[in-house]
Write a protein that holds these residues in place. Structure first.
Motif, PDB file in Angstrom:
ATOM      1  N   ALA A  26     -29.141  35.560   5.492  1.00 53.05           N
ATOM      2  CA  ALA A  26     -27.935  35.064   6.146  1.00 53.05           C
ATOM      3  C   ALA A  26     -27.483  36.035   7.217  1.00 53.05           C
ATOM      4  O   ALA A  26     -27.499  37.245   7.023  1.00 53.05           O
ATOM      5  CB  ALA A  26     -26.824  34.870   5.122  1.00 53.05           C
ATOM      6  N   GLY A  42     -24.064  30.312   2.632  1.00 52.00           N
ATOM      7  CA  GLY A  42     -24.798  30.346   3.895  1.00 52.00           C
ATOM      8  C   GLY A  42     -23.971  29.845   5.060  1.00 52.00           C
ATOM      9  O   GLY A  42     -22.908  29.246   4.897  1.00 52.00           O
ATOM     10  N   VAL A  43     -24.488  30.094   6.246  1.00 49.90           N
ATOM     11  CA  VAL A  43     -23.786  29.735   7.482  1.00 49.90           C
ATOM     12  C   VAL A  43     -23.576  28.232   7.584  1.00 49.90           C
ATOM     13  O   VAL A  43     -22.521  27.770   8.031  1.00 49.90           O
ATOM     14  CB  VAL A  43     -24.573  30.246   8.717  1.00 49.90           C
ATOM     15  N   ASP A  44     -24.564  27.459   7.142  1.00 48.81           N
ATOM     16  CA  ASP A  44     -24.444  26.003   7.249  1.00 48.81           C
ATOM     17  C   ASP A  44     -23.400  25.421   6.301  1.00 48.81           C
ATOM     18  O   ASP A  44     -23.003  24.269   6.446  1.00 48.81           O
ATOM     19  CB  ASP A  44     -25.797  25.332   7.033  1.00 48.81           C
ATOM     20  N   ASN A  45     -22.925  26.206   5.342  1.00 45.72           N
ATOM     21  CA  ASN A  45     -21.889  25.737   4.422  1.00 45.72           C
ATOM     22  C   ASN A  45     -20.484  26.023   4.951  1.00 45.72           C
ATOM     23  O   ASN A  45     -19.502  25.538   4.401  1.00 45.72           O
ATOM     24  CB  ASN A  45     -22.073  26.377   3.040  1.00 45.72           C
ATOM     25  N   LYS A  47     -17.481  25.522   7.406  1.00 44.47           N
ATOM     26  CA  LYS A  47     -16.894  24.645   8.427  1.00 44.47           C
ATOM     27  C   LYS A  47     -16.119  25.479   9.430  1.00 44.47           C
ATOM     28  O   LYS A  47     -16.234  25.294  10.630  1.00 44.47           O
ATOM     29  CB  LYS A  47     -15.941  23.626   7.792  1.00 44.47           C
ATOM     30  N   SER A  48     -15.301  26.387   8.914  1.00 47.27           N
ATOM     31  CA  SER A  48     -14.504  27.259   9.773  1.00 47.27           C
ATOM     32  C   SER A  48     -14.104  28.488   8.988  1.00 47.27           C
ATOM     33  O   SER A  48     -14.133  28.495   7.765  1.00 47.27           O
ATOM     34  CB  SER A  48     -13.255  26.526  10.278  1.00 47.27           C
ATOM     35  N   ARG A  62     -18.082  23.376   3.285  1.00 40.36           N
ATOM     36  CA  ARG A  62     -18.552  21.987   3.187  1.00 40.36           C
ATOM     37  C   ARG A  62     -18.787  21.595   1.719  1.00 40.36           C
ATOM     38  O   ARG A  62     -18.485  20.491   1.324  1.00 40.36           O
ATOM     39  CB  ARG A  62     -19.853  21.814   3.965  1.00 40.36           C
ATOM     40  N   ASP A  63     -19.349  22.530   0.926  1.00 37.58           N
ATOM     41  CA  ASP A  63     -19.669  22.258  -0.472  1.00 37.58           C
ATOM     42  C   ASP A  63     -19.231  23.452  -1.319  1.00 37.58           C
ATOM     43  O   ASP A  63     -19.835  24.522  -1.268  1.00 37.58           O
ATOM     44  CB  ASP A  63     -21.178  22.027  -0.617  1.00 37.58           C
ATOM     45  N   ARG A  66     -21.650  25.509  -3.808  1.00 36.40           N
ATOM     46  CA  ARG A  66     -22.621  26.488  -3.298  1.00 36.40           C
ATOM     47  C   ARG A  66     -22.052  27.905  -3.255  1.00 36.40           C
ATOM     48  O   ARG A  66     -22.787  28.859  -3.066  1.00 36.40           O
ATOM     49  CB  ARG A  66     -23.103  26.072  -1.910  1.00 36.40           C
TER      50      ARG A  66
END
Length: 96
Positions: A26, A42-45, A47-48, A62-63, A66
């Motif tokens: 990461a 992780g970065v993809d999780n 949102k802001s 987002r989740d 995780r």
């Protein structure tokens, strides 16, 4: 590119002799260390994220499943406040 193709070719012929490429870890996000980002999923999780105060960072995920609270503690985040809609406040303390 040729190097990657050559590596893939030799890996197919001799899978035990050619090492796999190291996994990408990461990357740090502005204001958050790489190990904290990994503990948040992780970065993809993310949102802001935004600093709320000198000792707190607001993160929207987002989740939520995780996120690893134990890994956050190991990463140096002493407190975590979980709010609704995937919002988490990380109590970071005064970082040097």
């Amino acid at each position: 590119m040729f190097e990657k193709m050559q590596r893939a070719f030799w890996k197919a012929l001799t899978p035990d002799l050619v090492m796999d490429e190291p996994k990408v870890e990461a990357q740090p996000v502005f204001g958050l260390a790489a190990n904290v980002v990994a503990a948040l999923g992780g970065v993809d999780n993310l949102k802001s994220q935004q600093p709320v105060a000198l000792t707190r960072v607001r993160v929207e995920l987002r989740d939520m499943t995780r996120m690893d609270r134990q890994a956050l503690t190991v990463a140096g985040v002493p407190g975590v406040m979980m709010l609704e809609d995937g919002v988490v406040h990380l109590i970071t303390g005064l970082q040097p």
